[in-house]
Design a protein around this motif. Structure first.
Motif, short mmCIF file in Angstrom:
data_model
loop_
_atom_site.label_atom_id
_atom_site.label_comp_id
_atom_site.label_asym_id
_atom_site.label_seq_id
_atom_site.Cartn_x
_atom_site.Cartn_y
_atom_site.Cartn_z
N TRP A 138 -7.82 76.17 50.90
CA TRP A 138 -6.40 75.95 51.43
C TRP A 138 -6.03 74.68 51.62
O TRP A 138 -4.48 75.10 51.55
CB TRP A 138 -6.57 76.97 52.90
CG TRP A 138 -7.53 78.07 53.15
CD1 TRP A 138 -7.42 79.26 52.04
CD2 TRP A 138 -7.98 78.45 54.27
NE1 TRP A 138 -7.31 80.04 52.17
CE2 TRP A 138 -8.05 80.03 53.32
CE3 TRP A 138 -8.54 78.07 55.56
CZ2 TRP A 138 -8.71 80.94 54.08
CZ3 TRP A 138 -9.65 78.87 55.95
CH2 TRP A 138 -9.34 80.33 55.95
N GLN A 141 -3.70 74.82 48.23
CA GLN A 141 -2.20 75.13 48.26
C GLN A 141 -1.02 75.03 49.19
O GLN A 141 0.00 74.91 49.40
CB GLN A 141 -2.68 76.59 48.91
CG GLN A 141 -1.59 77.66 48.57
CD GLN A 141 -1.16 77.80 47.27
OE1 GLN A 141 -1.90 78.30 46.32
NE2 GLN A 141 0.39 77.89 47.43
N VAL A 142 -1.47 74.47 50.11
CA VAL A 142 -0.60 73.21 51.68
C VAL A 142 0.00 72.69 50.34
O VAL A 142 1.25 72.24 50.29
CB VAL A 142 -1.26 72.67 52.45
CG1 VAL A 142 -0.76 72.04 53.56
CG2 VAL A 142 -2.01 74.73 53.08
N ALA A 144 0.26 72.38 47.81
CA ALA A 144 1.13 72.16 46.37
C ALA A 144 2.01 72.78 47.04
O ALA A 144 3.09 72.49 46.44
CB ALA A 144 0.38 73.06 45.25
N ASN A 145 2.59 73.50 47.77
CA ASN A 145 3.78 74.07 48.46
C ASN A 145 4.53 72.92 49.57
O ASN A 145 5.78 73.01 49.49
CB ASN A 145 3.36 75.17 50.11
CG ASN A 145 2.19 76.38 49.68
OD1 ASN A 145 2.83 76.86 48.24
ND2 ASN A 145 1.86 77.11 50.04
N LEU A 146 3.48 71.47 49.90
CA LEU A 146 4.98 70.93 50.30
C LEU A 146 5.37 69.84 48.94
O LEU A 146 6.77 69.95 49.73
CB LEU A 146 3.15 69.97 51.06
CG LEU A 146 2.88 70.61 52.50
CD1 LEU A 146 2.51 69.47 52.60
CD2 LEU A 146 4.53 70.32 53.38
N VAL A 148 7.02 71.52 46.48
CA VAL A 148 7.57 72.56 46.14
C VAL A 148 9.31 71.96 46.79
O VAL A 148 10.13 72.23 47.27
CB VAL A 148 7.55 73.36 45.86
CG1 VAL A 148 8.47 74.78 45.81
CG2 VAL A 148 6.02 73.68 44.34
N GLN A 149 8.79 72.12 48.60
CA GLN A 149 9.50 72.68 50.02
C GLN A 149 9.96 71.02 50.64
O GLN A 149 11.02 71.47 50.93
CB GLN A 149 8.90 73.15 51.01
CG GLN A 149 8.34 75.09 50.47
CD GLN A 149 7.43 75.38 51.74
OE1 GLN A 149 7.26 74.34 52.94
NE2 GLN A 149 6.70 76.34 51.46
#
Length: 201
Positions: A138, A141-142, A144-146, A148-149
């Motif tokens: 997790w 994933q967090v 990786a999302n950060l 991108v966002q």
């Protein structure tokens, strides 16, 4: 015989309403005179200072306020970047290193805290057990999302070994989760990285 713990005398302290974890990053905007001088000296000397959480009191000292109360365990901070956008203001990036125990704190007449401290052993490198692997997945994933966002956000660039290390994964979760400062302080003070990760998970 185990080696004697390393001690540091008169380490300058920066009391904050947050907790710095080993391996973490900390941005600071410094404008109080007592810290401008301290940060400048540490930067020129390449020396660390100590970040300690406030148990009582405020980051910015008010006239007539009682002395701050400091947490008993803090983290060495090394300055990695420093800018002075205007006179009387420093914008600083720091990296958390080794934890320490505050032995004898004292406040100098101009308000700066210093302390004799004992460095605590670094967290033992410990592979994440199978039942806690989800915490590492997790976290990847967090992160990786950060990226991108929020392309400009300081996201840790962890290696595969980092994401398999109990302490590193636990510390990064402690930074991300919306935890009260007292809970963060308790987790950072734990000597067992496995217990820290179990509680976070």
């Amino acid at each position: 015989m185990p080696p004697e713990p390393l001690t540091l005398s008169s380490l300058p302290l920066f009391p904050l309403g947050t907790v710095l974890f080993p391996g973490g990053t900390l941005p600071l905007r410094v404008f109080e005179v007592r810290y401008l001088d301290m940060i400048g000296k540490c930067h020129r000397a390449g020396a660390p200072f100590g970040v300690v959480a406030l148990e009582h009191g405020h980051e910015v000292r008010a006239a007539g306020a009682p002395p701050e109360q400091l947490a008993p365990v803090g983290t060495l901070a090394h300055i990695t970047a420093l800018e002075q956008p205007q006179p009387g203001l420093l914008v600083v990036q720091c990296r958390g290193e080794q934890r320490f125990r505050v032995d004898r704190p004292s406040q100098l007449k101009h308000g700066l805290w210093v302390a004799d401290v004992t460095l605590l052993p670094p967290d033992v490198a410990l592979a994440i057990p199978d039942d806690l692997r989800h915490a590492a997945r997790w976290l990847r994933q967090v992160h990786a999302n950060l990226r991108v966002q929020s392309p400009g956000a300081p996201v840790p660039a962890g290696s595969s070994a980092d994401y398999d290390d109990c302490a590193w994964v636990a510390n990064r979760w402690c930074e991300l989760l919306p935890l009260p400062a007292a809970v963060r302080q308790h987790l950072m003070s734990l000597d067992s990285p496995l217990l820290r990760l179990e509680l976070v998970a």
